[in-house]
Design an enzyme around this catalytic site. Structure first.
Site, PDB file in Angstrom:
ATOM      1  N   ALA A  22       0.776  -1.311  -0.118  1.00 46.44           N
ATOM      2  CA  ALA A  22      -0.085   0.103   0.110  1.00 46.44           C
ATOM      3  C   ALA A  22       0.785   1.262  -0.176  1.00 46.44           C
ATOM      4  O   ALA A  22       0.189   2.425   0.043  1.00 46.44           O
ATOM      5  CB  ALA A  22      -0.833   0.009   1.152  1.00 46.44           C
ATOM      6  N   ASN A  23       2.212   1.011  -0.244  1.00 44.44           N
ATOM      7  CA  ASN A  23       2.964   2.331   0.006  1.00 44.44           C
ATOM      8  C   ASN A  23       3.175   3.064  -1.359  1.00 44.44           C
ATOM      9  O   ASN A  23       3.866   4.207  -1.504  1.00 44.44           O
ATOM     10  CB  ASN A  23       4.340   1.818   0.519  1.00 44.44           C
ATOM     11  CG  ASN A  23       4.859   0.972  -0.110  1.00 44.44           C
ATOM     12  OD1 ASN A  23       4.758  -0.219  -0.047  1.00 44.44           O
ATOM     13  ND2 ASN A  23       6.054   1.187  -1.015  1.00 44.44           N
ATOM     14  N   TYR A 176       7.374 -14.505 -13.366  1.00 42.62           N
ATOM     15  CA  TYR A 176       6.188 -13.573 -13.342  1.00 42.62           C
ATOM     16  C   TYR A 176       4.741 -14.036 -13.510  1.00 42.62           C
ATOM     17  O   TYR A 176       3.765 -14.042 -13.051  1.00 42.62           O
ATOM     18  CB  TYR A 176       6.361 -12.083 -13.916  1.00 42.62           C
ATOM     19  CG  TYR A 176       5.544 -11.126 -13.398  1.00 42.62           C
ATOM     20  CD1 TYR A 176       5.111 -10.831 -12.165  1.00 42.62           C
ATOM     21  CD2 TYR A 176       4.460 -10.728 -14.635  1.00 42.62           C
ATOM     22  CE1 TYR A 176       4.126  -9.630 -11.953  1.00 42.62           C
ATOM     23  CE2 TYR A 176       3.661  -9.733 -14.108  1.00 42.62           C
ATOM     24  CZ  TYR A 176       3.281  -9.335 -12.787  1.00 42.62           C
ATOM     25  OH  TYR A 176       2.259  -8.157 -12.450  1.00 42.62           O
TER      26      TYR A 176
END
Length: 314
Positions: A22-23, A176
């Site tokens: 969330a940063n 990924y």
């Protein structure tokens, strides 16, 4: 599903939401919108300095003070500690978990527990966190788990014999893609098991399309995976300029999955235009591996074995 914007987000007063990663990027935007709508947002991230900066940013928009949760998804001890801390500060009640954090096209590396870094972070860490927080989610209201997949999941596959690239040549884009199809498979398998157990919690998958974030700079350098190269192209700047949507639009699929009253368990939410690259969010078809029950079972059991976390529901 109707055309949907931020204005349609219901009031979130009284709800507690944990957002991983969330940063910055999508996670920060998701946190800002939910905090502005009245939710108590738990900002979960690895870097303390960036976490404090995000806390200040979200606090400025929040009706209810957000809180910081230390979480390193590449360290299962940190995942356990974050789950315990969440239980403590929420009195054991959580309404929404948004599994947003992710690494993209990272060089070959291992988590603290020895797993391939992208599979370990993007999938295993989130799956363990989800299972550990399930008791708190059951005490929530209209509780949801939202797990972010990606367009890169298209063409991805989980190699159940070698998920950690120990016996095959490592390719960062393929790793990924494996992690993101695993996210989608896990989200749907979780919902199937929740329904079978008679739980009220639902599990929803989402993807942001092609959104201009810092992750794209890593993927632009990845070689050897044609699906991923086709999605992001070889020149990130040009792709971002001409194709990519902004973070505000890219966060909408997560936000609708977390809040819209007409979302159902097992839905997959993504942009509606240009094969999911951009546009307003809608329900889109999950990829075939996510719909296959045997694949879901195998991933569920492999994840439990690797993480040593008891699956919930069993």
């Amino acid at each position: 599903m109707k055309t949907w914007t931020e204005a349609d987000i219901p009031d979130q007063t009284g709800r507690t939401v944990l957002v991983t990663g969330a940063n910055s990027g999508l996670g920060l935007q998701t946190s800002l919108v939910l905090a502005a709508k009245g939710a108590r947002v738990l900002i979960a991230c690895r870097n303390p300095e960036r976490g404090e900066q995000a806390l200040r940013t979200v606090s400025a928009a929040a009706a209810v003070a957000p809180e910081l949760i230390s979480l390193d998804l590449a360290d299962l001890a940190s995942v356990r500690a974050a789950a315990q801390r969440t239980e403590e500060i929420t009195s054991g009640r959580l309404d929404v978990l948004i599994n947003n954090a992710g690494l993209m096209a990272a060089p070959k590396s291992r988590t603290k527990d020895g797993f391939e870094l992208q599979f370990g972070t993007n999938h295993l860490g989130h799956a363990a966190l989800t299972w550990l927080l399930m008791p708190a989610l059951r005490r929530g209201t209209d509780a949801r788990v939202v797990t972010l997949s990606s367009l890169a999941a298209t063409g991805g596959r989980v190699d159940f014999d070698d998920p950690g690239f120990e016996h095959r040549r490592y390719n960062p884009a393929a790793a990924y893609a494996q992690s993101k199809i695993a996210n989608q498979i896990f989200a749907l398998e979780l919902d199937r098991r929740l329904r079978a157990a008679g739980d009220d919690v639902i599990s929803v998958a989402a993807h942001p399309g092609y959104t201009a974030t810092s992750l794209n700079s890593n993927m632009a350098n990845a070689q050897g995976h044609p699906v991923v190269r086709a999605i992001v192209g070889g020149v990130t700047f040009l792709g971002d300029l001409l194709i990519a949507q902004g973070v505000r639009t890219g966060a909408l699929p997560s936000l609708i999955a977390a809040t819209a009253p007409d979302v159902n368990g097992g839905d997959y939410i993504g942009p509606r235009l240009f094969r999911g690259i951009r546009g307003n969010p809608t329900v889109v078809p999950p990829l075939r591996p996510a719909l296959d029950r045997e694949t879901g079972r195998k991933l569920w059991e492999l994840t439990a074995k690797l993480t040593s976390v008891t699956p919930d529901p069993a």
